[in-house]
Design an enzyme around this catalytic site. Sequence first.
Site, PDB file in Angstrom:
ATOM      1  N   SER A  13       0.856  -1.194   0.000  1.00  0.00           N
ATOM      2  CA  SER A  13       0.000   0.000   0.000  1.00  0.00           C
ATOM      3  C   SER A  13       0.892   1.244   0.000  1.00  0.00           C
ATOM      4  O   SER A  13       2.121   1.135  -0.024  1.00  0.00           O
ATOM      5  CB  SER A  13      -0.925  -0.024   1.217  1.00  0.00           C
ATOM      6  OG  SER A  13      -0.162  -0.106   2.382  1.00  0.00           O
ATOM      7  N   GLY A  16       0.787   5.665  -3.692  1.00  0.00           N
ATOM      8  CA  GLY A  16       0.357   6.922  -4.292  1.00  0.00           C
ATOM      9  C   GLY A  16      -0.719   6.720  -5.353  1.00  0.00           C
ATOM     10  O   GLY A  16      -0.740   7.429  -6.352  1.00  0.00           O
ATOM     11  N   ILE A 147      -8.554  -9.581   1.388  1.00  0.00           N
ATOM     12  CA  ILE A 147      -9.877 -10.226   1.455  1.00  0.00           C
ATOM     13  C   ILE A 147     -10.985  -9.201   1.304  1.00  0.00           C
ATOM     14  O   ILE A 147     -11.916  -9.365   0.526  1.00  0.00           O
ATOM     15  CB  ILE A 147     -10.029 -10.995   2.790  1.00  0.00           C
ATOM     16  CG1 ILE A 147      -9.115 -12.225   2.770  1.00  0.00           C
ATOM     17  CG2 ILE A 147     -11.491 -11.398   3.020  1.00  0.00           C
ATOM     18  CD1 ILE A 147      -9.097 -13.002   4.053  1.00  0.00           C
ATOM     19  N   PRO A 189       7.588  -9.026  -8.071  1.00  0.00           N
ATOM     20  CA  PRO A 189       6.368  -8.659  -7.314  1.00  0.00           C
ATOM     21  C   PRO A 189       5.273  -8.122  -8.236  1.00  0.00           C
ATOM     22  O   PRO A 189       4.092  -8.433  -8.037  1.00  0.00           O
ATOM     23  CB  PRO A 189       6.865  -7.559  -6.362  1.00  0.00           C
ATOM     24  CG  PRO A 189       8.337  -7.795  -6.223  1.00  0.00           C
ATOM     25  CD  PRO A 189       8.793  -8.343  -7.554  1.00  0.00           C
ATOM     26  N   GLN A 191       4.827  -8.938 -11.407  1.00  0.00           N
ATOM     27  CA  GLN A 191       4.260 -10.093 -12.124  1.00  0.00           C
ATOM     28  C   GLN A 191       3.240 -10.829 -11.271  1.00  0.00           C
ATOM     29  O   GLN A 191       2.162 -11.184 -11.732  1.00  0.00           O
ATOM     30  CB  GLN A 191       5.377 -11.067 -12.512  1.00  0.00           C
ATOM     31  CG  GLN A 191       6.368 -10.523 -13.527  1.00  0.00           C
ATOM     32  CD  GLN A 191       7.455 -11.564 -13.838  1.00  0.00           C
ATOM     33  OE1 GLN A 191       7.188 -12.754 -13.938  1.00  0.00           O
ATOM     34  NE2 GLN A 191       8.683 -11.105 -13.989  1.00  0.00           N
ATOM     35  N   CYS A 380     -10.259  26.262  13.237  1.00  0.00           N
ATOM     36  CA  CYS A 380     -11.230  25.502  14.016  1.00  0.00           C
ATOM     37  C   CYS A 380     -10.814  25.444  15.488  1.00  0.00           C
ATOM     38  O   CYS A 380     -10.878  26.462  16.168  1.00  0.00           O
ATOM     39  CB  CYS A 380     -11.428  24.127  13.391  1.00  0.00           C
ATOM     40  SG  CYS A 380     -13.071  23.481  13.710  1.00  0.00           S
ATOM     41  N   GLY A 382      -7.987  25.640  16.614  1.00  0.00           N
ATOM     42  CA  GLY A 382      -6.970  26.688  16.738  1.00  0.00           C
ATOM     43  C   GLY A 382      -7.608  28.045  16.986  1.00  0.00           C
ATOM     44  O   GLY A 382      -7.182  28.808  17.870  1.00  0.00           O
ATOM     45  N   GLU A 404      -9.155  17.002  32.444  1.00  0.00           N
ATOM     46  CA  GLU A 404     -10.057  15.882  32.176  1.00  0.00           C
ATOM     47  C   GLU A 404     -11.218  16.329  31.288  1.00  0.00           C
ATOM     48  O   GLU A 404     -11.880  15.545  30.664  1.00  0.00           O
ATOM     49  CB  GLU A 404     -10.634  15.331  33.492  1.00  0.00           C
ATOM     50  CG  GLU A 404      -9.827  14.190  34.109  1.00  0.00           C
ATOM     51  CD  GLU A 404      -8.337  14.460  34.150  1.00  0.00           C
ATOM     52  OE1 GLU A 404      -7.629  13.847  33.337  1.00  0.00           O
ATOM     53  OE2 GLU A 404      -7.858  15.286  34.943  1.00  0.00           O
ATOM     54  N   HIS A 506     -12.576  25.082   8.169  1.00  0.00           N
ATOM     55  CA  HIS A 506     -11.318  24.501   7.669  1.00  0.00           C
ATOM     56  C   HIS A 506     -11.032  25.038   6.264  1.00  0.00           C
ATOM     57  O   HIS A 506     -11.342  24.394   5.258  1.00  0.00           O
ATOM     58  CB  HIS A 506     -11.425  22.975   7.643  1.00  0.00           C
ATOM     59  CG  HIS A 506     -11.445  22.372   9.007  1.00  0.00           C
ATOM     60  ND1 HIS A 506     -10.289  22.015   9.664  1.00  0.00           N
ATOM     61  CD2 HIS A 506     -12.455  22.104   9.851  1.00  0.00           C
ATOM     62  CE1 HIS A 506     -10.605  21.535  10.864  1.00  0.00           C
ATOM     63  NE2 HIS A 506     -11.917  21.577  10.995  1.00  0.00           N
ATOM     64  N   GLU A 508      -8.337  25.184   4.706  1.00  0.00           N
ATOM     65  CA  GLU A 508      -7.379  24.355   3.957  1.00  0.00           C
ATOM     66  C   GLU A 508      -8.066  23.416   2.970  1.00  0.00           C
ATOM     67  O   GLU A 508      -7.478  23.031   1.959  1.00  0.00           O
ATOM     68  CB  GLU A 508      -6.494  23.560   4.925  1.00  0.00           C
ATOM     69  CG  GLU A 508      -7.154  22.393   5.665  1.00  0.00           C
ATOM     70  CD  GLU A 508      -7.870  22.793   6.953  1.00  0.00           C
ATOM     71  OE1 GLU A 508      -8.163  23.993   7.127  1.00  0.00           O
ATOM     72  OE2 GLU A 508      -8.150  21.899   7.784  1.00  0.00           O
TER      73      GLU A 508
END
Length: 534
Positions: A13, A16, A147, A189, A191, A380, A382, A404, A506, A508
């Site tokens: 994995s 990209g 799987i 690998p 193949q 957010c 921040g 807590e 957000h 970004e």
Amino acid sequence: MAKYVFITGGVVSSLGKGITAGSVGTLLKKRGLKVSILKVDPYLNVDAGTMNPFQHGEVFVTDDGAETDLDLGHYERFIDETLGEQNSITTGKIYSSVIAKERRGDYLGGTVQVIPHITNDIQERMVRAGEGLDVLIVEIGGTVGDIEGQPFLEAIRQMANRVGRENVVYCHVTLVPWLEAAKELKTKPTQHSVQELRRIGILPNILVCRTSHPMDQDMKNKIALFCTVPSEAVIEVRDETTIYNVPISLHRQGLDDLILRYLGLPHDAEPDLSDWRRVVDRYVNPPESVEIALVGKYVQHKDAYLSVVEALHHAGIHHNVRIEVRSVESEDLETGDPAELLRSADGILIPGGFGARGVEGMIRAARYARERQVPILGICLGMQMMAVEYARNVCGLHGAHSKEMDPATLHPVIHLMQEQEHLDTMGGTMRLGAYPCDIEEGTQAARAYGTLHITERHRHRYEFNNAYRERLEQAGLKVSGVCRERDLVEIIELPGHPWFVGGQFHGELKSRPVRPHPLFAGFIGATLARQRAL
Ligand code: GLN
């Protein structure tokens, strides 16, 4: 009817595939086609909303409020299209809809099975997501042989029958590893992974080979021979200095041409990639650099702030400056000296996050930025901590404080609203997706956006408490953006400070390589001005 490009992955994995899918999308869009991308995640979570950023990286949010895999962020940045709920499917989503239908009796007493019921549901979603498009790119998460990926691979195999073999292309992203001891690249690998695909009836048309060393023609011929593809369909992708070079490199190797020929689409006009070339050039060769301290609580995971880091780079590209992102674990600021840990930073960014851990450190970073006139952008959580800092240290308002407790209870200036009474298991309904925001004229936000009406994407439970707005504004903080229809504070800033801006949303998520987000661009502009003045 849409045509389909299916992207699978083999060997390992993290090759990209998402960048490949995004790059193919860019190239096809630049050929004038209407494209979109669908991500298939073979996990049982219904969506990514409940996933911990430490395990899974950032959760990307779309305009329509879907909480999705971070690959959707890549897709939006690459193809510059707005995606949504229908662009993301998971095993959990498929099974819950099939089981709901079964409970309703929709299957009329029949036995409900993976094949055909699950595989049909998958295909119907692919067909729906393809409506109105020329090409839908579908990326199958995970690796061939897993799987949990099998029903999806079976579904894309059947798609060739459903829409016609001439309307689908299978593109397999694989690894060609370099063996240091033998000083050579190894094709075995690849193949094996193609054999695995063939075993389930999929013959890949194109192999995108990730490799650390250049592949010569012999190597490509060998892979082509063993994997039954033409050697021009063996495409090499080496590690790039920037992911934004991938479309250019794939085009140079003729990948878009090949896909168009397979799909019987016109392929004579050259795509205009000049904006991508400019992005890459500015990314690779900027004359100056600035250091941004990213004060977050998930900094150990490299993808936890993926879109934030990308948005910083987009702003850097815009200003022609290199962005050195330095991660600062916010908890370290609770014991360490902020002046020590933040001294070298030209700007400070406090991103989003959930839970109480590390928030005191964010508050200390905000104070440092405010007092030392260092540009700071809060996103957010921040922004919320910038408000708490101001309430505490400027207004002298001290709220409840316990490690807590939830961050909101650090100070009542950030709270859960009464109408959020439909509490879900995590303590309150979330504001998710796009909301409009009105900006006040003459503010830093107004200058950055160049417009007074925007929409931005949200993902949070807590809100700025309007009961404190007047006190904080009297003490000099400015509320420069509000969601009028719901009377919510969206942007705060500090007049007279070089750049002290926090957004409840957000930003970004909407930044693009060729179109940086206005607040990120404004922030980097301010850090650059400060650095030049030093
Ligand atoms: N935890 C905060 C809230 O729920 C902030 C969320 C975020 O930063 N995305 O409001």
